[in-house]
Structure formats: C-alpha cells, structure tokens
Motif scaffolding. Structure first.
Motif, PDB file in Angstrom:
ATOM      1  N   GLN A  45       0.841  -1.195   0.000  1.00 60.79           N
ATOM      2  CA  GLN A  45       0.000   0.000   0.000  1.00 60.79           C
ATOM      3  C   GLN A  45       0.871   1.238   0.000  1.00 60.79           C
ATOM      4  O   GLN A  45       1.876   1.305   0.700  1.00 60.79           O
ATOM      5  CB  GLN A  45      -0.920  -0.004   1.236  1.00 60.79           C
ATOM      6  CG  GLN A  45      -1.919   1.113   1.284  1.00 60.79           C
ATOM      7  CD  GLN A  45      -3.028   0.937   0.272  1.00 60.79           C
ATOM      8  OE1 GLN A  45      -3.174  -0.129  -0.310  1.00 60.79           O
ATOM      9  NE2 GLN A  45      -3.780   1.988   0.040  1.00 60.79           N
ATOM     10  N   VAL A  46       0.482   2.208  -0.803  1.00 57.65           N
ATOM     11  CA  VAL A  46       1.203   3.474  -0.881  1.00 57.65           C
ATOM     12  C   VAL A  46       0.253   4.587  -0.461  1.00 57.65           C
ATOM     13  O   VAL A  46      -0.874   4.671  -0.952  1.00 57.65           O
ATOM     14  CB  VAL A  46       1.712   3.738  -2.316  1.00 57.65           C
ATOM     15  CG1 VAL A  46       2.367   5.112  -2.414  1.00 57.65           C
ATOM     16  CG2 VAL A  46       2.698   2.646  -2.727  1.00 57.65           C
ATOM     17  N   GLN A  47       0.699   5.431   0.439  1.00 53.72           N
ATOM     18  CA  GLN A  47      -0.068   6.606   0.830  1.00 53.72           C
ATOM     19  C   GLN A  47       0.671   7.851   0.375  1.00 53.72           C
ATOM     20  O   GLN A  47       1.895   7.940   0.525  1.00 53.72           O
ATOM     21  CB  GLN A  47      -0.297   6.622   2.342  1.00 53.72           C
ATOM     22  CG  GLN A  47      -1.206   5.501   2.827  1.00 53.72           C
ATOM     23  CD  GLN A  47      -1.523   5.589   4.308  1.00 53.72           C
ATOM     24  OE1 GLN A  47      -0.706   6.054   5.087  1.00 53.72           O
ATOM     25  NE2 GLN A  47      -2.704   5.163   4.684  1.00 53.72           N
ATOM     26  N   LEU A  48      -0.087   8.799  -0.162  1.00 57.01           N
ATOM     27  CA  LEU A  48       0.502   9.994  -0.759  1.00 57.01           C
ATOM     28  C   LEU A  48      -0.064  11.240  -0.093  1.00 57.01           C
ATOM     29  O   LEU A  48      -1.283  11.333   0.107  1.00 57.01           O
ATOM     30  CB  LEU A  48       0.191  10.033  -2.253  1.00 57.01           C
ATOM     31  CG  LEU A  48       0.593   8.785  -3.053  1.00 57.01           C
ATOM     32  CD1 LEU A  48       0.059   8.866  -4.472  1.00 57.01           C
ATOM     33  CD2 LEU A  48       2.093   8.615  -3.060  1.00 57.01           C
ATOM     34  N   VAL A  49       0.812  12.192   0.224  1.00 53.45           N
ATOM     35  CA  VAL A  49       0.390  13.439   0.836  1.00 53.45           C
ATOM     36  C   VAL A  49       1.031  14.600   0.079  1.00 53.45           C
ATOM     37  O   VAL A  49       2.260  14.725   0.051  1.00 53.45           O
ATOM     38  CB  VAL A  49       0.785  13.503   2.324  1.00 53.45           C
ATOM     39  CG1 VAL A  49       0.354  14.844   2.916  1.00 53.45           C
ATOM     40  CG2 VAL A  49       0.164  12.345   3.090  1.00 53.45           C
ATOM     41  N   GLU A  50       0.185  15.439  -0.514  1.00 51.07           N
ATOM     42  CA  GLU A  50       0.668  16.589  -1.266  1.00 51.07           C
ATOM     43  C   GLU A  50       0.805  17.803  -0.348  1.00 51.07           C
ATOM     44  O   GLU A  50       0.092  17.938   0.648  1.00 51.07           O
ATOM     45  CB  GLU A  50      -0.284  16.959  -2.413  1.00 51.07           C
ATOM     46  CG  GLU A  50      -0.553  15.851  -3.400  1.00 51.07           C
ATOM     47  CD  GLU A  50      -1.838  15.112  -3.118  1.00 51.07           C
ATOM     48  OE1 GLU A  50      -2.432  14.559  -4.062  1.00 51.07           O
ATOM     49  OE2 GLU A  50      -2.275  15.099  -1.943  1.00 51.07           O
ATOM     50  N   SER A  51       1.695  18.710  -0.739  1.00 53.19           N
ATOM     51  CA  SER A  51       1.846  19.990  -0.046  1.00 53.19           C
ATOM     52  C   SER A  51       2.420  20.996  -1.028  1.00 53.19           C
ATOM     53  O   SER A  51       2.915  20.624  -2.094  1.00 53.19           O
ATOM     54  CB  SER A  51       2.743  19.850   1.183  1.00 53.19           C
ATOM     55  OG  SER A  51       4.044  19.439   0.805  1.00 53.19           O
ATOM     56  N   GLY A  52       2.362  22.268  -0.634  1.00 53.60           N
ATOM     57  CA  GLY A  52       2.980  23.308  -1.443  1.00 53.60           C
ATOM     58  C   GLY A  52       2.030  24.154  -2.262  1.00 53.60           C
ATOM     59  O   GLY A  52       2.459  25.102  -2.922  1.00 53.60           O
ATOM     60  N   CYS A  85       5.094  15.813  -3.006  1.00 53.80           N
ATOM     61  CA  CYS A  85       4.243  14.656  -2.712  1.00 53.80           C
ATOM     62  C   CYS A  85       5.097  13.637  -1.968  1.00 53.80           C
ATOM     63  O   CYS A  85       6.022  13.053  -2.546  1.00 53.80           O
ATOM     64  CB  CYS A  85       3.685  14.061  -3.990  1.00 53.80           C
ATOM     65  SG  CYS A  85       2.758  12.525  -3.748  1.00 53.80           S
ATOM     66  N   ALA A  86       4.785  13.462  -0.704  1.00 57.47           N
ATOM     67  CA  ALA A  86       5.517  12.502   0.118  1.00 57.47           C
ATOM     68  C   ALA A  86       4.786  11.168   0.099  1.00 57.47           C
ATOM     69  O   ALA A  86       3.570  11.113   0.333  1.00 57.47           O
ATOM     70  CB  ALA A  86       5.642  13.024   1.538  1.00 57.47           C
ATOM     71  N   ALA A  87       5.528  10.111  -0.166  1.00 54.25           N
ATOM     72  CA  ALA A  87       4.938   8.782  -0.273  1.00 54.25           C
ATOM     73  C   ALA A  87       5.422   7.884   0.852  1.00 54.25           C
ATOM     74  O   ALA A  87       6.587   7.934   1.238  1.00 54.25           O
ATOM     75  CB  ALA A  87       5.291   8.160  -1.615  1.00 54.25           C
ATOM     76  N   SER A  88       4.521   7.067   1.361  1.00 51.94           N
ATOM     77  CA  SER A  88       4.912   6.052   2.331  1.00 51.94           C
ATOM     78  C   SER A  88       5.261   4.777   1.571  1.00 51.94           C
ATOM     79  O   SER A  88       4.992   4.639   0.389  1.00 51.94           O
ATOM     80  CB  SER A  88       3.766   5.779   3.296  1.00 51.94           C
ATOM     81  OG  SER A  88       2.674   5.215   2.600  1.00 51.94           O
ATOM     82  N   GLY A  89       5.863   3.817   2.282  1.00 42.17           N
ATOM     83  CA  GLY A  89       6.165   2.557   1.625  1.00 42.17           C
ATOM     84  C   GLY A  89       7.607   2.476   1.186  1.00 42.17           C
ATOM     85  O   GLY A  89       8.216   3.475   0.806  1.00 42.17           O
ATOM     86  N   ARG A  90       8.150   1.289   1.221  1.00 41.92           N
ATOM     87  CA  ARG A  90       9.564   1.100   0.919  1.00 41.92           C
ATOM     88  C   ARG A  90       9.830   0.831  -0.555  1.00 41.92           C
ATOM     89  O   ARG A  90      10.974   0.730  -0.951  1.00 41.92           O
ATOM     90  CB  ARG A  90      10.113  -0.053   1.763  1.00 41.92           C
ATOM     91  CG  ARG A  90      10.163   0.255   3.248  1.00 41.92           C
ATOM     92  CD  ARG A  90      10.663  -0.938   4.049  1.00 41.92           C
ATOM     93  NE  ARG A  90       9.700  -2.040   4.026  1.00 41.92           N
ATOM     94  CZ  ARG A  90       9.899  -3.205   4.612  1.00 41.92           C
ATOM     95  NH1 ARG A  90      11.039  -3.443   5.222  1.00 41.92           N
ATOM     96  NH2 ARG A  90       8.975  -4.142   4.560  1.00 41.92           N
ATOM     97  N   THR A  91       8.787   0.723  -1.361  1.00 46.67           N
ATOM     98  CA  THR A  91       8.985   0.415  -2.778  1.00 46.67           C
ATOM     99  C   THR A  91       8.663   1.619  -3.663  1.00 46.67           C
ATOM    100  O   THR A  91       8.236   1.469  -4.797  1.00 46.67           O
ATOM    101  CB  THR A  91       8.123  -0.781  -3.193  1.00 46.67           C
ATOM    102  OG1 THR A  91       6.747  -0.474  -2.940  1.00 46.67           O
ATOM    103  CG2 THR A  91       8.544  -2.015  -2.451  1.00 46.67           C
ATOM    104  N   PHE A  92       8.882   2.791  -3.132  1.00 47.43           N
ATOM    105  CA  PHE A  92       8.559   4.021  -3.853  1.00 47.43           C
ATOM    106  C   PHE A  92       9.215   4.054  -5.219  1.00 47.43           C
ATOM    107  O   PHE A  92       8.594   4.445  -6.208  1.00 47.43           O
ATOM    108  CB  PHE A  92       9.009   5.216  -3.013  1.00 47.43           C
ATOM    109  CG  PHE A  92       8.882   6.533  -3.707  1.00 47.43           C
ATOM    110  CD1 PHE A  92      10.010   7.206  -4.175  1.00 47.43           C
ATOM    111  CD2 PHE A  92       7.650   7.126  -3.889  1.00 47.43           C
ATOM    112  CE1 PHE A  92       9.905   8.434  -4.802  1.00 47.43           C
ATOM    113  CE2 PHE A  92       7.526   8.349  -4.522  1.00 47.43           C
ATOM    114  CZ  PHE A  92       8.664   9.006  -4.967  1.00 47.43           C
TER     115      PHE A  92
END
Length: 126
Positions: free
Chosen positions: A1-8, A22-29
């Motif tokens: 699962q990948v979670q994405l958070v935008e900013s700026g 865009c910051a992504a979680s997960g080790r397979t980015f």
C-alpha cells in the motif's frame, strides 16, 4: 500500500512560481511511476506530468499545456516527488493531485494509477 500526501499549494500571481511536493509512504517508492494530475473548477481531472524510473533510466512525460513551464522530479531517498511550476497562468488554477502507478513508463491516464493523494489547491490570480 502506498499513501501519498501533497503539499505546497497556495495563491500566486500570474507569472509566479510554486513547487508542489508529494511525500509517499512505503519502501517500494522507486518501483512506482509518479504522476501529477489537476482538476480545474467544473472540469474533469487532467494529466499534468509523470516520472518513471525503469531499468536505470528516468522517463519524464508532460502535458502540452505545461511543457516548458513545469518540471517533475523525484528523490527516491526521500520518497518524494516534486512539481516545479513556473510562469504560472490563471488557467493553471486547479486542485493538484499526486498519484502512483505500479506499471508503465509513461502513464498519462488516471486509470493507470492505483494510488492517489488528497490534493492541494493552486490558485493563480491575474
């Protein structure tokens, strides 16, 4: 699962610049192609830019409307993708979304992306 958070996002005058992150979680980015889409008021979501890292090569794809003004980049060590937006125009006003696609080199259709962020508002005043 990948979670994405935008900013700026924010309010800027025409001709100005903004950088979205865009910051992504997960080790397979690094395995995912990352894209930016936008949805102007009253319109459908549209492709802006994408970046993929496949077999040691980096592929960047841009919509014609932003080519030469926007630059997409990624930092795999920080699990972050950026969209540098220069020479902004009022027609760039939209909610900007970050998305991740597991497959593809130049994914430009929303259906190619499995994961989406919540979006960040960009408003360009004339």
């Amino acid at each position: 699962q990948v979670q994405l958070v935008e900013s700026g996002g924010g309010l800027v005058q025409a001709g100005g610049s903004l950088r979205l992150s865009c910051a992504a979680s997960g080790r397979t980015f690094s395995n995912y192609a990352m894209g930016w889409f936008r949805q102007p008021p009253g319109k459908e979501r549209e492709f802006v830019a994408a970046i993929a890292w496949r077999d040691g090569l980096t592929y960047r794809t841009y919509a014609d409307t932003v080519k030469g003004r926007f630059t997409i980049s990624r930092d795999n060590a920080k699990n972050t993708v950026y969209l540098q937006m220069n020479s902004l125009k009022p027609e760039d006003t939209a909610v900007y979304y970050c998305a991740a696609a597991q497959f593809g080199v130049r994914p430009i259709a929303p259906s190619e992306y499995e994961h989406w962020g919540q979006g960040t508002q960009v408003t360009v005043s004339s």
